[in-house]
Design a protein around this motif. Structure first.
Motif, mmCIF file in Angstrom:
data_model
loop_
_atom_site.group_PDB
_atom_site.id
_atom_site.type_symbol
_atom_site.label_atom_id
_atom_site.label_comp_id
_atom_site.label_asym_id
_atom_site.label_seq_id
_atom_site.Cartn_x
_atom_site.Cartn_y
_atom_site.Cartn_z
ATOM 1 N N HIS A 170 0.723 -1.267 0.050
ATOM 2 C CA HIS A 170 -0.179 -0.079 0.013
ATOM 3 C C HIS A 170 0.955 1.210 -0.113
ATOM 4 O O HIS A 170 0.519 2.230 -0.703
ATOM 5 N N LEU A 174 1.215 4.212 -2.987
ATOM 6 C CA LEU A 174 0.967 5.398 -2.582
ATOM 7 C C LEU A 174 2.344 6.397 -3.043
ATOM 8 O O LEU A 174 2.324 7.668 -3.664
ATOM 9 N N ARG A 175 3.485 5.806 -2.935
ATOM 10 C CA ARG A 175 4.596 6.695 -3.111
ATOM 11 C C ARG A 175 4.719 6.799 -4.644
ATOM 12 O O ARG A 175 5.176 7.943 -5.266
ATOM 13 N N ARG A 177 2.272 7.072 -6.505
ATOM 14 C CA ARG A 177 1.336 8.044 -7.145
ATOM 15 C C ARG A 177 1.647 9.288 -6.809
ATOM 16 O O ARG A 177 1.623 10.239 -7.714
ATOM 17 N N LEU A 178 2.453 9.646 -5.677
ATOM 18 C CA LEU A 178 2.825 10.853 -5.021
ATOM 19 C C LEU A 178 3.939 11.127 -6.017
ATOM 20 O O LEU A 178 3.983 12.497 -6.441
ATOM 21 N N ALA A 221 2.383 5.572 5.722
ATOM 22 C CA ALA A 221 1.579 5.723 4.557
ATOM 23 C C ALA A 221 0.272 6.836 4.978
ATOM 24 O O ALA A 221 -0.050 7.489 3.747
ATOM 25 N N GLU A 222 -0.070 7.055 6.169
ATOM 26 C CA GLU A 222 -0.928 8.217 6.278
ATOM 27 C C GLU A 222 -0.193 9.357 5.984
ATOM 28 O O GLU A 222 -0.879 10.287 5.482
ATOM 29 N N ALA A 225 -0.364 9.679 2.169
ATOM 30 C CA ALA A 225 -1.564 10.125 1.774
ATOM 31 C C ALA A 225 -2.093 11.210 1.979
ATOM 32 O O ALA A 225 -2.681 11.816 1.071
ATOM 33 N N LEU A 228 -0.132 13.429 -0.695
ATOM 34 C CA LEU A 228 -0.563 13.186 -1.755
ATOM 35 C C LEU A 228 -2.263 13.710 -2.149
ATOM 36 O O LEU A 228 -2.102 14.331 -3.176
ATOM 37 N N GLU A 229 -2.987 13.761 -1.474
ATOM 38 C CA GLU A 229 -4.368 14.176 -1.557
ATOM 39 C C GLU A 229 -4.234 15.954 -1.577
ATOM 40 O O GLU A 229 -4.734 16.381 -2.425
#
Length: 436
Positions: A170, A174-175, A177-178, A221-222, A225, A228-229
């Motif tokens: 996960h 996320l990384r 996508r970032l 991860a938090e 995220a 990223l948002e």
């Protein structure tokens, strides 16, 4: 024999000497008695799961290295009650299989494994580790370290390992996508600044850097995220703002914009995406070599250029037109450009200009920057400059900004291609001679 093995995992044992008995030891021994009849597990598969779940089990990598050494003394590939659950190597033997780890360090890590409930210490009356065997060679009783907790907790350990693996995957996604979002935002801001789009892009860039630098070196991860948002929202705002400007420009029917682009129904052709050039009617070969060619999209029906081109040409003429150089010298000084020509070679000026279009895009030079360079310097000279920039791409931070600066200097008559070309020729000629 089976009865003795059942007692091996079913009885309560206390530590030898001054080591105290603890509730943790009692709980570990109680859990070890819950082994299902006939239960077994591959010892190395279980060890891999232990390594994966290590952060949740509270053990260090050094402690797992000792457990690896202990498992290597277990005689079978499957851990089960039928095969016995006690291993009894000495600290000296453990040290050899733990790559020479000091005995004091081994004792410390063994204590950690016992404390977290992965081993049970089964001490002999004198504290030594050994085994008693029957006359037929069958194991009767052994004193050392019991692996019963590993067998009893195998399902739990595998579940923890699966959770850690899923969390890692996960975080990895996320990384990814970032990284893509950061690249998108950075390039969109760079494009807006270079193209002179309306808006406070310096403020947007500062906000972008502030969001990115908020991320710690090893984020959870938090944290990824959350950043990223925020970056995805920023990207959406930038795209909306730029698309609105493009829509406004299209609706305004700007005549200058229409003159600068040759419309064609084939969007995949390079000639529609880049400025197209053809020689003036009646021009000589020398005229073309000197860069005296005129963009098609800039001539009216009577062959006259628009005001912007005429101003650029008059400024260039007033300060002395750029001198053009033989194609052979350009290719000798800038050999890398040849790989981007049609069929991977450059034989004519047209081939060089086609290669420059490809390289322009690869270096991140905007169409408008290259178009302006062609207007001021002439298409052959602009292509020559692109070839020079390609040779020194590793030393130039922004190829687009560098080309715009050279174009401004050429407009003022302060730039000449000769010194740049000769410097590269001196560097590349010996190299080509050695390999040629």
């Amino acid at each position: 024999m089976k009865k003795a093995k059942k007692m091996e995992s079913g009885s309560v044992t206390t530590p030898f000497g001054r080591r105290p008995m603890t509730f943790g030891m009692l709980a570990s021994q109680a859990a070890a008695r819950k082994i299902e009849p006939g239960q077994s597990i591959d010892k190395w598969k279980l060890y891999r799961a232990l390594c994966e779940a290590r952060p949740l089990l509270g053990v260090t990598d050094r402690a797992l290295a000792i457990l690896n050494a202990l498992l290597s003394f277990y005689p079978k590939g499957e851990i089960s009650e039928d095969n016995g659950l006690v291993v009894y190597p000495s600290n000296a033997q453990l040290s050899l299989r733990a790559h020479g780890m000091a005995e004091q360090t081994i004792r410390r890590h063994l204590a950690t494994l016992i404390e977290v409930g992965l081993l049970i210490r089964k001490d002999s009356p004198n504290g030594k580790r050994y085994a008693r065997k029957e006359q037929g060679g069958e194991l009767r009783e052994a004193f050392g370290f019991s692996l019963a907790p590993l067998l009893a907790r195998a399902e739990e350990i595998e579940r923890l390992a699966a959770g850690v693996a899923a969390e890692r995957l996960h975080l990895q996604r996320l990384r990814e996508r970032l990284t893509l979002c950061r690249r998108d935002v950075a390039k969109l801001i760079e494009m807006a600044l270079e193209e002179g789009a309306a808006g406070d892009w310096n403020r947007v860039h500062l906000h972008f850097r502030d969001v990115v630098e908020r991320l710690p070196r090893s984020p959870s991860a938090e944290q990824v995220a959350a950043v990223l948002e925020e970056l995805e929202m920023l990207r959406e705002e930038i795209i909306n703002q730029l698309e609105m400007q493009v829509k406004t420009q299209n609706q305004s029917g700007n005549a200058q914009h229409s003159e600068r682009h040759i419309q064609n129904s084939n969007p995949d052709s390079i000639s529609e995406l880049e400025p197209s050039f053809e020689p003036k009617q009646g021009a000589t070969a020398d005229d073309r070599s000197a860069g005296q060619v005129e963009p098609i999209g800039r001539r009216g029906k009577n062959g006259e250029g628009n005001g912007h081109v005429a101003a650029a040409r008059s400024a260039s003429a007033a300060n002395g037109a750029l001198k053009s150089f033989p194609l052979g010298l350009v290719l000798q000084a800038c050999p890398e450009i040849a790989a981007y020509g049609p069929q991977g070679s450059v034989g004519t000026w047209r081939d060089l200009m086609a290669a420059a279009v490809v390289v322009r895009s690869m270096l991140g030079v905007s169409p408008s920057a290259y178009e302006q360079a062609c207007e001021v310097m002439g298409p052959e000279n602009a292509a020559t400059v692109i070839a020079c920039v390609l040779e020194r791409a590793g030393h130039i931070n922004s190829a687009g900004g560098y080309l715009r600066d050279l174009t401004r200097r050429a407009e003022r008559g302060e730039f000449a291609i000769g010194p740049m070309l000769m410097a590269l020729a001196r560097i590349n000629v010996p190299h080509r001679g050695k390999t040629g």
